[in-house]
Design a protein around this motif. Structure first.
Motif, PDB file in Angstrom:
ATOM      1  N   ALA A  76      48.421  38.903  42.538  1.00 21.96           N
ATOM      2  CA  ALA A  76      49.022  37.954  41.599  1.00 21.96           C
ATOM      3  C   ALA A  76      50.500  37.825  41.926  1.00 21.96           C
ATOM      4  O   ALA A  76      51.139  38.791  42.347  1.00 21.96           O
ATOM      5  CB  ALA A  76      48.830  38.428  40.158  1.00 21.96           C
ATOM      6  N   SER A  78      52.880  37.624  39.949  1.00 23.72           N
ATOM      7  CA  SER A  78      53.730  38.385  39.028  1.00 23.72           C
ATOM      8  C   SER A  78      53.470  39.892  39.074  1.00 23.72           C
ATOM      9  O   SER A  78      54.029  40.636  38.292  1.00 23.72           O
ATOM     10  CB  SER A  78      53.547  37.852  37.602  1.00 23.72           C
ATOM     11  N   CYS A  79      52.656  40.356  40.004  1.00 20.11           N
ATOM     12  CA  CYS A  79      52.367  41.782  40.184  1.00 20.11           C
ATOM     13  C   CYS A  79      53.398  42.352  41.165  1.00 20.11           C
ATOM     14  O   CYS A  79      53.585  41.808  42.251  1.00 20.11           O
ATOM     15  CB  CYS A  79      50.938  41.910  40.703  1.00 20.11           C
ATOM     16  N   ASP A 106      45.586  34.378  44.069  1.00 19.08           N
ATOM     17  CA  ASP A 106      46.222  34.818  42.822  1.00 19.08           C
ATOM     18  C   ASP A 106      45.137  34.863  41.752  1.00 19.08           C
ATOM     19  O   ASP A 106      44.716  33.835  41.230  1.00 19.08           O
ATOM     20  CB  ASP A 106      47.339  33.864  42.421  1.00 19.08           C
ATOM     21  N   TRP A 108      45.210  35.949  38.756  1.00 18.51           N
ATOM     22  CA  TRP A 108      45.606  35.628  37.385  1.00 18.51           C
ATOM     23  C   TRP A 108      45.600  34.117  37.185  1.00 18.51           C
ATOM     24  O   TRP A 108      45.284  33.627  36.113  1.00 18.51           O
ATOM     25  CB  TRP A 108      46.960  36.237  37.041  1.00 18.51           C
ATOM     26  N   LYS A 109      45.957  33.367  38.209  1.00 14.47           N
ATOM     27  CA  LYS A 109      45.923  31.896  38.127  1.00 14.47           C
ATOM     28  C   LYS A 109      44.521  31.359  38.395  1.00 14.47           C
ATOM     29  O   LYS A 109      44.113  30.370  37.802  1.00 14.47           O
ATOM     30  CB  LYS A 109      46.883  31.282  39.154  1.00 14.47           C
ATOM     31  N   GLN A 111      41.271  33.083  38.449  1.00  6.99           N
ATOM     32  CA  GLN A 111      40.430  34.239  38.183  1.00  6.99           C
ATOM     33  C   GLN A 111      39.013  34.098  38.752  1.00  6.99           C
ATOM     34  O   GLN A 111      38.466  35.033  39.318  1.00  6.99           O
ATOM     35  CB  GLN A 111      40.371  34.467  36.678  1.00  6.99           C
TER      36      GLN A 111
END
Length: 180
Positions: A76, A78-79, A106, A108-109, A111
């Motif tokens: 991700a 943001s990780c 990614d 999170w974006k 999934q």
């Protein structure tokens, strides 16, 4: 008779120009078609299959047909460990165009793109050798590689690494997976 001879001379002159012109056009047309085919098959030219960022479902079978090692990194933006790996993934993706496929998903974006893959934490890299098979380490690699087998028939279906990898570690794995 003179008019007929003059008319034949004009036809001969026209044919002397038209036939070479047609031949030149034909040769140019063949050259253009061949170069277009070559440009479309060059791996070094832009090819979406070699793009780093994945936003749509991967056609893994199509990627395997290139006969190069594949690393799919599930992470991700943001990780923090993923952010540390991001420049390495980008650099290797650019350096190894046509020699390896490096992908970043990614989760999170997007999934749903991780569905079907054994992703328990991020970052997780799925490793596929140049034969299109899940990577099986031959020598003792100093990193934790996980091998997933299908229940019932013991078929090797995935090889993964969980956590971050350095550029050197990724290159080591890629070389063992068939990087040339």
């Amino acid at each position: 008779m003179i008019d007929e001879k003059a008319s034949n001379d004009r036809k001969n002159i026209k044919l002397k120009f038209v036939i070479p012109l047609l031949l030149i056009c034909l040769i140019f047309g063949i050259w253009a078609v061949k170069n277009k085919k070559r440009d479309n098959t060059l791996i070094g030219s832009y090819n979406a299959d070699f793009a780093l960022h994945v936003t749509e479902e991967l056609d893994i079978e199509k990627l395997k047909q290139y006969g190069v090692p594949i690393i799919i990194d599930f992470g991700a933006d943001s990780c923090i460990p993923c952010q540390e790996m991001a420049p390495v993934l980008k650099e290797l993706n650019e350096e190894l165009q046509g020699k390896a496929i490096i992908k970043f998903v990614d989760v999170w974006k997007y999934q749903k793109l991780a569905n079907g893959y054994p992703v328990r934490l991020i970052p997780t890299q799925v490793l596929i050798d140049s034969n299109g098979k899940p990577f099986t380490p031959k020598k003792n690699i100093d990193m934790q590689i996980k091998i997933y087998k299908q229940r019932g028939n013991d078929e090797h279906v995935f090889t993964t690494h969980e956590g971050g990898l350095t550029k050197e570690e990724m290159v080591t794995v890629l070389k063992e997976m068939g990087l040339k």
